[in-house]
Design an enzyme around this catalytic site. Structure first.
Site, PDB file in Angstrom:
ATOM      1  N   HIS A  38       0.841  -1.204   0.000  1.00  0.00           N
ATOM      2  CA  HIS A  38       0.000   0.000   0.000  1.00  0.00           C
ATOM      3  C   HIS A  38       0.875   1.251   0.000  1.00  0.00           C
ATOM      4  CE1 HIS A  38      -2.714  -2.941   2.283  1.00  0.00           C
ATOM      5  NE2 HIS A  38      -3.439  -2.636   1.226  1.00  0.00           N
ATOM      6  N   VAL A 177       4.839  -5.486  -4.508  1.00  0.00           N
ATOM      7  CA  VAL A 177       5.891  -5.412  -3.479  1.00  0.00           C
ATOM      8  C   VAL A 177       5.922  -6.754  -2.743  1.00  0.00           C
ATOM      9  CG1 VAL A 177       6.683  -4.231  -1.401  1.00  0.00           C
ATOM     10  CG2 VAL A 177       5.595  -2.926  -3.250  1.00  0.00           C
TER      11      VAL A 177
HETATM   12  P1  AMP Z   1      -6.328  -4.048  -0.462  1.00  0.00           P
HETATM   13  O1  AMP Z   1      -6.244  -3.213   0.769  1.00  0.00           O
HETATM   14  O2  AMP Z   1      -5.825  -5.440  -0.294  1.00  0.00           O
HETATM   15  O3  AMP Z   1      -7.685  -3.968  -1.113  1.00  0.00           O
HETATM   16  O4  AMP Z   1      -5.329  -3.403  -1.507  1.00  0.00           O
HETATM   17  C1  AMP Z   1      -5.417  -2.046  -1.840  1.00  0.00           C
HETATM   18  C2  AMP Z   1      -4.512  -1.778  -3.005  1.00  0.00           C
HETATM   19  O5  AMP Z   1      -3.175  -2.113  -2.658  1.00  0.00           O
HETATM   20  C3  AMP Z   1      -4.870  -2.613  -4.243  1.00  0.00           C
HETATM   21  O6  AMP Z   1      -4.730  -1.804  -5.400  1.00  0.00           O
HETATM   22  C4  AMP Z   1      -3.846  -3.707  -4.192  1.00  0.00           C
HETATM   23  O7  AMP Z   1      -3.559  -4.248  -5.465  1.00  0.00           O
HETATM   24  C5  AMP Z   1      -2.642  -2.974  -3.644  1.00  0.00           C
HETATM   25  N1  AMP Z   1      -1.709  -3.939  -3.072  1.00  0.00           N
HETATM   26  C6  AMP Z   1      -1.968  -4.890  -2.140  1.00  0.00           C
HETATM   27  N2  AMP Z   1      -0.867  -5.643  -1.915  1.00  0.00           N
HETATM   28  C7  AMP Z   1       0.101  -5.165  -2.730  1.00  0.00           C
HETATM   29  C8  AMP Z   1       1.469  -5.513  -2.971  1.00  0.00           C
HETATM   30  N3  AMP Z   1       2.055  -6.533  -2.341  1.00  0.00           N
HETATM   31  N4  AMP Z   1       2.154  -4.791  -3.882  1.00  0.00           N
HETATM   32  C9  AMP Z   1       1.571  -3.765  -4.545  1.00  0.00           C
HETATM   33  N5  AMP Z   1       0.299  -3.385  -4.359  1.00  0.00           N
HETATM   34  C10 AMP Z   1      -0.430  -4.072  -3.465  1.00  0.00           C
END
Ligand code: AMP
Length: 296
Positions: A38, A177
């Site tokens: 994030h 990441v």
């Molecule tokens: P979430 O809180 O899981 O809904 O994720 C919110 C945003 O963060 C989404 O656009 C995800 O794709 C991104 N995100 C979650 N994990 C990662 C990661 N390991 N690397 C890059 N972006 C991420």
């Protein structure tokens, strides 16, 4: 950094900032329990925009019955500290009753792209995602919105929605990441017991090995890649494979088993979803195979 919980106040704050400076507004939608994945989105938003809005909302309508909506990890205090240290200007943390004062009778649904991969195992999930992202776009009216390629299908679906509905926002996909040992960061990683955490390394390992073997020619067809991914993931006794797919991106067309991956002429994604105990993890790698591998 301002912490805002109502749509009305958020709209007023953004209007106010827009009236004072012409710089673009960036939106980073999340469900909180923030980690370095994030943070990378916030940093990209900070570089590209003058006002960075981070939304933290565990969106009930994208969870199916029996999924982890109630138990999804939450830690507001820590999230606010992470947001602040990554230069966020506004954190929007609405309650469910603020976003859905009554059950929504309107949903935004993208067809085809949502019928496979996570869409097949989580019916209705993407309709929940596109609906809430649309609401956030209408509330914030961002110039740029930042999404992680960790959820590559989500990126493809949202880009399709933006094109189809002429939404005036530019989607900025950001790279995955990972932990030092290769595990893609995810809020759900906290669910993993030590043994599951250890075995979950087969995800990144299988993707990495498939890439290497495609590059050196020891595998060439999509069928061989599928077999290789399945074999490596199955080395983990508790891994329960939901899918291990080879598709074009962003069209998400599965590549025939007999077709050479290098013959597709487009970007290719290897996409995985695997259960370790009660936790379902996803991972992927996106590349272009011409003379050697190039990452896209
Ligand atoms: P979430 O809180 O899981 O809904 O994720 C919110 C945003 O963060 C989404 O656009 C995800 O794709 C991104 N995100 C979650 N994990 C990662 C990661 N390991 N690397 C890059 N972006 C991420």
């Amino acid at each position: 950094m301002k912490v805002i919980r109502t749509i009305e106040e958020l709209r007023a704050e953004i209007r106010n900032r827009r009236s004072k400076e012409a710089s673009p507004v960036g939106l980073v939608p999340t469900m909180g329990y923030l980690h370095e994945g994030h943070a990378s989105l916030m940093q990209r938003a900070r570089e590209m925009t003058g006002t960075v809005v981070l939304s933290i909302f565990v969106n009930p309508i994208q969870f199916g019955p029996g999924e982890d909506f109630e138990t999804y990890p939450r830690d507001e205090e820590r999230d606010l500290a992470v947001a602040e240290s990554n230069g966020v200007d506004i954190v929007f943390i609405p309650d469910v009753s603020e976003m859905y004062p009554q059950p929504t009778k309107t949903k935004v649904a993208v067809s085809e792209l949502t019928s496979l991969l996570c869409g097949a195992s989580r019916p209705g999930h993407f309709d929940g995602v596109t609906t809430v992202v649309n609401k956030l776009f209408n509330i914030v009216k961002p110039d740029f919105a930042f999404f992680g390629m960790k959820d590559a299908q989500q990126v493809a679906v949202i880009e399709q929605m933006v094109r189809d509905l002429n939404i005036d926002v530019e989607i900025v996909p950001c790279p995955i990441v990972r932990e030092a040992d290769g595990l893609a960061l995810s809020s759900r990683n906290v669910y993993l017991k030590p043994e599951e955490r250890e075995q979950a390394l087969v995800l990144s390992k299988s993707l990495q090995t498939a890439l290497e073997q495609l590059e050196n020619g020891s595998v060439t067809t999509a069928g061989e890649v599928r077999t290789l991914l399945n074999n490596i993931i199955s080395e983990a006794p508790i891994a329960d494979i939901d899918y291990a797919e080879v598709l074009t991106f962003p069209e998400l067309k599965p590549i025939d088993n007999e077709t050479k991956v290098s013959d597709t002429g487009s970007a290719v994604i290897l996409a995985l979803a695997v259960r370790f105990g009660r936790t379902r993890l996803i991972d992927n790698v996106l590349f272009q195979l011409k003379e050697g591998i190039s990452h896209v």
